[in-house]
Write a protein that holds these residues in place. Structure first.
Motif, PDB file in Angstrom:
ATOM      1  N   GLU A   1     -39.120 -18.632  42.884  1.00 32.50           N
ATOM      2  CA  GLU A   1     -38.771 -18.228  44.238  1.00 32.50           C
ATOM      3  C   GLU A   1     -37.734 -19.204  44.813  1.00 32.50           C
ATOM      4  O   GLU A   1     -37.781 -20.390  44.498  1.00 32.50           O
ATOM      5  CB  GLU A   1     -40.042 -18.317  45.088  1.00 32.50           C
ATOM      6  N   GLU A   2     -36.836 -18.694  45.603  1.00 34.23           N
ATOM      7  CA  GLU A   2     -35.835 -19.533  46.292  1.00 34.23           C
ATOM      8  C   GLU A   2     -34.863 -20.209  45.328  1.00 34.23           C
ATOM      9  O   GLU A   2     -34.203 -21.190  45.693  1.00 34.23           O
ATOM     10  CB  GLU A   2     -36.515 -20.601  47.161  1.00 34.23           C
ATOM     11  N   ALA A   3     -34.796 -19.709  44.101  1.00 27.23           N
ATOM     12  CA  ALA A   3     -33.867 -20.318  43.142  1.00 27.23           C
ATOM     13  C   ALA A   3     -32.428 -20.091  43.603  1.00 27.23           C
ATOM     14  O   ALA A   3     -32.138 -19.139  44.346  1.00 27.23           O
ATOM     15  CB  ALA A   3     -34.063 -19.706  41.762  1.00 27.23           C
ATOM     16  N   ILE A   4     -31.544 -20.966  43.169  1.00 27.85           N
ATOM     17  CA  ILE A   4     -30.100 -20.713  43.280  1.00 27.85           C
ATOM     18  C   ILE A   4     -29.640 -20.415  41.852  1.00 27.85           C
ATOM     19  O   ILE A   4     -29.786 -21.273  40.973  1.00 27.85           O
ATOM     20  CB  ILE A   4     -29.356 -21.939  43.836  1.00 27.85           C
ATOM     21  N   VAL A   5     -29.173 -19.193  41.631  1.00 23.34           N
ATOM     22  CA  VAL A   5     -28.774 -18.797  40.281  1.00 23.34           C
ATOM     23  C   VAL A   5     -27.250 -18.836  40.184  1.00 23.34           C
ATOM     24  O   VAL A   5     -26.562 -18.144  40.943  1.00 23.34           O
ATOM     25  CB  VAL A   5     -29.294 -17.383  39.939  1.00 23.34           C
ATOM     26  N   VAL A   6     -26.743 -19.679  39.308  1.00 28.36           N
ATOM     27  CA  VAL A   6     -25.302 -19.736  39.082  1.00 28.36           C
ATOM     28  C   VAL A   6     -25.022 -18.864  37.863  1.00 28.36           C
ATOM     29  O   VAL A   6     -25.413 -19.191  36.747  1.00 28.36           O
ATOM     30  CB  VAL A   6     -24.836 -21.192  38.852  1.00 28.36           C
ATOM     31  N   ASP A   7     -24.378 -17.735  38.116  1.00 33.30           N
ATOM     32  CA  ASP A   7     -24.180 -16.764  37.046  1.00 33.30           C
ATOM     33  C   ASP A   7     -22.753 -16.839  36.511  1.00 33.30           C
ATOM     34  O   ASP A   7     -21.828 -16.253  37.076  1.00 33.30           O
ATOM     35  CB  ASP A   7     -24.494 -15.354  37.583  1.00 33.30           C
ATOM     36  N   GLU A   8     -22.598 -17.612  35.431  1.00 33.36           N
ATOM     37  CA  GLU A   8     -21.356 -17.552  34.662  1.00 33.36           C
ATOM     38  C   GLU A   8     -21.742 -17.079  33.259  1.00 33.36           C
ATOM     39  O   GLU A   8     -21.370 -17.678  32.252  1.00 33.36           O
ATOM     40  CB  GLU A   8     -20.622 -18.906  34.621  1.00 33.36           C
TER      41      GLU A   8
ATOM     42  N   PHE B   1     -27.075  -7.402  31.985  1.00 33.21           N
ATOM     43  CA  PHE B   1     -28.416  -6.826  32.130  1.00 33.21           C
ATOM     44  C   PHE B   1     -29.243  -7.563  33.168  1.00 33.21           C
ATOM     45  O   PHE B   1     -30.134  -6.993  33.772  1.00 33.21           O
ATOM     46  CB  PHE B   1     -29.147  -6.830  30.782  1.00 33.21           C
ATOM     47  N   TYR B   2     -28.974  -8.839  33.322  1.00 35.72           N
ATOM     48  CA  TYR B   2     -29.747  -9.642  34.271  1.00 35.72           C
ATOM     49  C   TYR B   2     -29.527  -9.181  35.718  1.00 35.72           C
ATOM     50  O   TYR B   2     -30.492  -9.037  36.484  1.00 35.72           O
ATOM     51  CB  TYR B   2     -29.365 -11.128  34.134  1.00 35.72           C
TER      52      TYR B   2
ATOM     53  N   GLY C   1     -28.808 -22.025  35.760  1.00 36.00           N
ATOM     54  CA  GLY C   1     -27.490 -21.572  35.304  1.00 36.00           C
ATOM     55  C   GLY C   1     -27.643 -20.544  34.209  1.00 36.00           C
ATOM     56  O   GLY C   1     -28.312 -20.815  33.201  1.00 36.00           O
ATOM     57  N   LEU C   2     -27.062 -19.374  34.420  1.00 33.93           N
ATOM     58  CA  LEU C   2     -26.967 -18.387  33.337  1.00 33.93           C
ATOM     59  C   LEU C   2     -25.544 -18.565  32.826  1.00 33.93           C
ATOM     60  O   LEU C   2     -24.580 -18.123  33.463  1.00 33.93           O
ATOM     61  CB  LEU C   2     -27.204 -16.981  33.895  1.00 33.93           C
ATOM     62  N   GLN C   3     -25.423 -19.270  31.699  1.00 31.30           N
ATOM     63  CA  GLN C   3     -24.146 -19.882  31.353  1.00 31.30           C
ATOM     64  C   GLN C   3     -23.626 -19.432  29.986  1.00 31.30           C
ATOM     65  O   GLN C   3     -24.226 -19.741  28.962  1.00 31.30           O
ATOM     66  CB  GLN C   3     -24.349 -21.407  31.371  1.00 31.30           C
ATOM     67  N   ALA C   4     -22.527 -18.701  29.990  1.00 29.62           N
ATOM     68  CA  ALA C   4     -21.903 -18.286  28.725  1.00 29.62           C
ATOM     69  C   ALA C   4     -21.411 -19.517  27.953  1.00 29.62           C
ATOM     70  O   ALA C   4     -20.960 -20.495  28.559  1.00 29.62           O
ATOM     71  CB  ALA C   4     -20.736 -17.348  29.015  1.00 29.62           C
TER      72      ALA C   4
ATOM     73  N   CYS D   1     -25.968 -19.064  26.946  1.00 28.60           N
ATOM     74  CA  CYS D   1     -26.011 -17.760  26.274  1.00 28.60           C
ATOM     75  C   CYS D   1     -25.138 -17.900  25.029  1.00 28.60           C
ATOM     76  O   CYS D   1     -23.934 -17.648  25.059  1.00 28.60           O
ATOM     77  CB  CYS D   1     -25.467 -16.666  27.190  1.00 28.60           C
ATOM     78  N   SER D   2     -25.787 -18.313  23.951  1.00 30.82           N
ATOM     79  CA  SER D   2     -25.029 -18.715  22.758  1.00 30.82           C
ATOM     80  C   SER D   2     -24.792 -17.511  21.849  1.00 30.82           C
ATOM     81  O   SER D   2     -25.538 -17.277  20.904  1.00 30.82           O
ATOM     82  CB  SER D   2     -25.813 -19.830  22.057  1.00 30.82           C
ATOM     83  N   ASN D   3     -23.728 -16.771  22.173  1.00 34.65           N
ATOM     84  CA  ASN D   3     -23.355 -15.661  21.273  1.00 34.65           C
ATOM     85  C   ASN D   3     -22.283 -16.109  20.283  1.00 34.65           C
ATOM     86  O   ASN D   3     -21.818 -15.333  19.467  1.00 34.65           O
ATOM     87  CB  ASN D   3     -22.939 -14.413  22.065  1.00 34.65           C
TER      88      ASN D   3
END
Ligand SMILES: Cc1ncc(C[n+]2csc(CCOP(=O)(O)OP(=O)(O)O)c2C)c(N)n1
Ligand SMILES: [Mg+2]
Length: 514
Positions: A351-358, A365-366, A407-410, A436-438
């Protein structure tokens, strides 16, 4: 006091608590100022792109300008890409840039570069201190311009920084947002009411909690579909919060999403355009004659939304959109894919997270799932210059020490500013980075395919792959002082993220995508 001390005191008086810094010889009086005055703490960033991205994250979350300290032209140049993202986010930033001593510049010393010319490449504000006595006023001017949502630059020569000056901290003023004429609001309200299928695209302040609440009421009153700009500086999300549809990234999809709407109103956003131009494809996304530009990002978005809701007869007790219901996804099992990664990430984010989406392609999908989990704030890559995620997380964590940052980080983007992990460790910040290790530049592979190239040659492949060798994310993180785990299945990933979230400080989880 010294001119340098006066500038740092003024920053403190503006409520700025941190300065993201990488100094050199020409900034030494400014460096010493942090020991001589209290209020602003310097945070060492070991590459200027980390400093400028962290200042952006801080500005987006703290509500005061982000402050950097940069070394001459070369140091500033290293920071430009993330300043570009900050400009697109309309983040207020003040860059303190050291310059050679006044009488030394004529010798064209090795580090000399035309700083003002470089700074002019970013639409914003540039002020060079010409005499030590001007330093306070120059800071006040840069601060004021920054609060208009601009990148401002204070170029400050080495010798002038160290001179003693009279007087105290300058008077500081914040810029006020520009007003929108009432008759424009009324005209747009009439158009919305008369439309067969209206849409409203939201950006900037309209994506704050209050902005979304008002927008939800407006949408309910006129039957409009709400969209938000594709890359938002900051948006409140989660169950119960009105959840606009994200304007799709690819232009043909965005055009498709908008084409059924006969009136498209823009609130806090410029007219949307395709990220790139493709042969035979217009950059514009809205069909001619349908766009209504109600309010630009620099105008008073909240006042406009209030007026608009009044003009549409919304009362304070009107229900408005309640937003989506609370629905946390199940923890996935089996192979770790971008889909299961998004599911597990949304399921576990606190809850109350700060999500940095890179996350680039791994965030697709997220994003929709996150609209239904506990309320949180999302920051994204506003200017398309990759390498902002790790730094943004630093600034956000310092601005909001009581909130977890995720961090959702590519992987490819992470490598641009990977040394920011060291600052995360040194400052012991509550940041959990999911790599996100593709092992590829997946979005570029997609672009190759979109161009019709179904059999890319070995050179094209070598420029879009990140393998040979694979990158050792756990070793990298540990080398920078951050504990790390690697996960190759959905179950492993959930366990690793849970372990990370149980720790107070920074943590990195490598999600090895199949
Ligand atoms: C500063 C900068 N350099 C280069 C690019 C071009 N570019 C766009 S996306 C991308 C690769 C993204 O790869 P990754 O971060 O791994 O995300 P993925 O596509 O794999 O999801 C590159 C190199 C850019 N946008 N910005
Ligand atoms: Mg990648």
């Amino acid at each position: 006091m010294r001119a340098a001390d006066l500038v740092i005191s003024a920053a403190g008086a503006a409520g700025i608590r941190y300065c993201f810094a990488n100094p050199g010889t020409t900034e030494m009086p400014l460096v010493e100022a942090f020991d001589r005055v209290t209020g602003v703490r310097p945070v060492l960033c070991t590459f200027e792109g980390v400093a400028t991205g962290a200042a952006d994250g801080y500005a987006r979350m703290a509500g005061v300008p982000g402050l950097t300290l940069l070394h001459l032209g070369p140091g500033y140049a290293n920071g430009i890409a993330n300043l570009h993202n900050a400009r697109r986010a309309r983040s207020p930033i003040v860059n303190l840039i050291g310059e050679h001593a006044t009488d030394h510049r004529a010798f064209d010393p090795p580090l000399a570069m035309p700083i003002e010319a470089l700074a002019a490449s970013l639409p914003g504000h540039v002020r060079t201190v010409m005499a030590a006595g001007d330093a306070g006023g120059a800071f006040a001017e840069c601060y004021h311009e920054a609060t208009r949502g601009l990148i401002s630059h204070l170029v400050f020569a080495h010798d002038l920084q160290a001179l003693e000056v009279e007087g105290g901290v300058p008077f500081l003023t914040r810029a006020r947002p520009e007003k929108v004429p009432t008759d424009l609001v009324e005209r747009v309200a009439r158009d919305l009411r008369g439309a067969r299928s209206p849409a409203i695209i939201l950006g900037g302040e309209a994506l704050s909690g209050e902005g979304l609440r008002l927008s939800g009421q407006v949408a309910e009153a006129c039957g409009a579909t709400l969209f938000h700009e594709t890359f938002t500086a900051r948006m409140e999300r989660g169950a119960g919060i009105p959840s606009p549809v994200r304007l799709p990234y690819f232009p043909e999809s965005a055009r498709d999403a908008l084409k059924g709407h006969d009136v498209v109103v823009l609130v806090g956003v410029p007219s949307p355009v395709g990220f790139f131009g493709y042969p035979g494809d217009s950059g514009s996304l809205i069909e001619e004659g349908r766009e209504r530009r109600l309010c630009r990002p620099e105008e008073d978005v909240m006042e406009v939304l209030t007026h608009l809701s009044e003009a549409l007869g919304v009362s304070s007790s009107s229900p408005g959109f309640s937003g989506p219901d609370y629905q946390v996804p199940e923890l996935p099992v089996g192979a770790l894919t971008t889909e299961s990664l998004g599911q597990a990430f949304a399921a576990l984010q606190p809850e109350e997270a700060i999500v940095v989406d890179e996350g680039i392609t791994s965030g697709f999908f997220y994003q929709p799932l996150a609209a239904r989990v506990a309320p949180h704030t999302t920051l994204t890559i506003t200017g398309g210059a990759i390498g902002c995620g790790i730094p943004l997380a630093i600034g956000a964590a310092l601005a909001c020490p009581d909130r977890p940052v995720l961090g959702l980080q590519a992987d490819g983007s992470a490598l641009f500013t990977v040394q920011g992990l060291w600052t995360q460790a040194r400052e012991n910040l509550n940041i959990k980075t999911v790599i996100c290790s593709n092992r590829k530049y997946d979005i570029l592979k997609l672009e190759v395919a979109r161009s019709g190239n179904t059999e890319p040659g070995p050179m094209t492949q070598s420029l879009t792959d990140l393998c040979r060798p694979d990158i050792g994310w756990v070793d990298i993180a540990r080398g920078f002082g951050i504990p790390a785990l690697s996960a190759g299945t959905s179950e492993d990933f959930s366990r690793a993220l849970q372990a990370a979230l149980a720790e107070p400080g920074p943590f990195l989880v490598e999600a090895v995508l199949g």
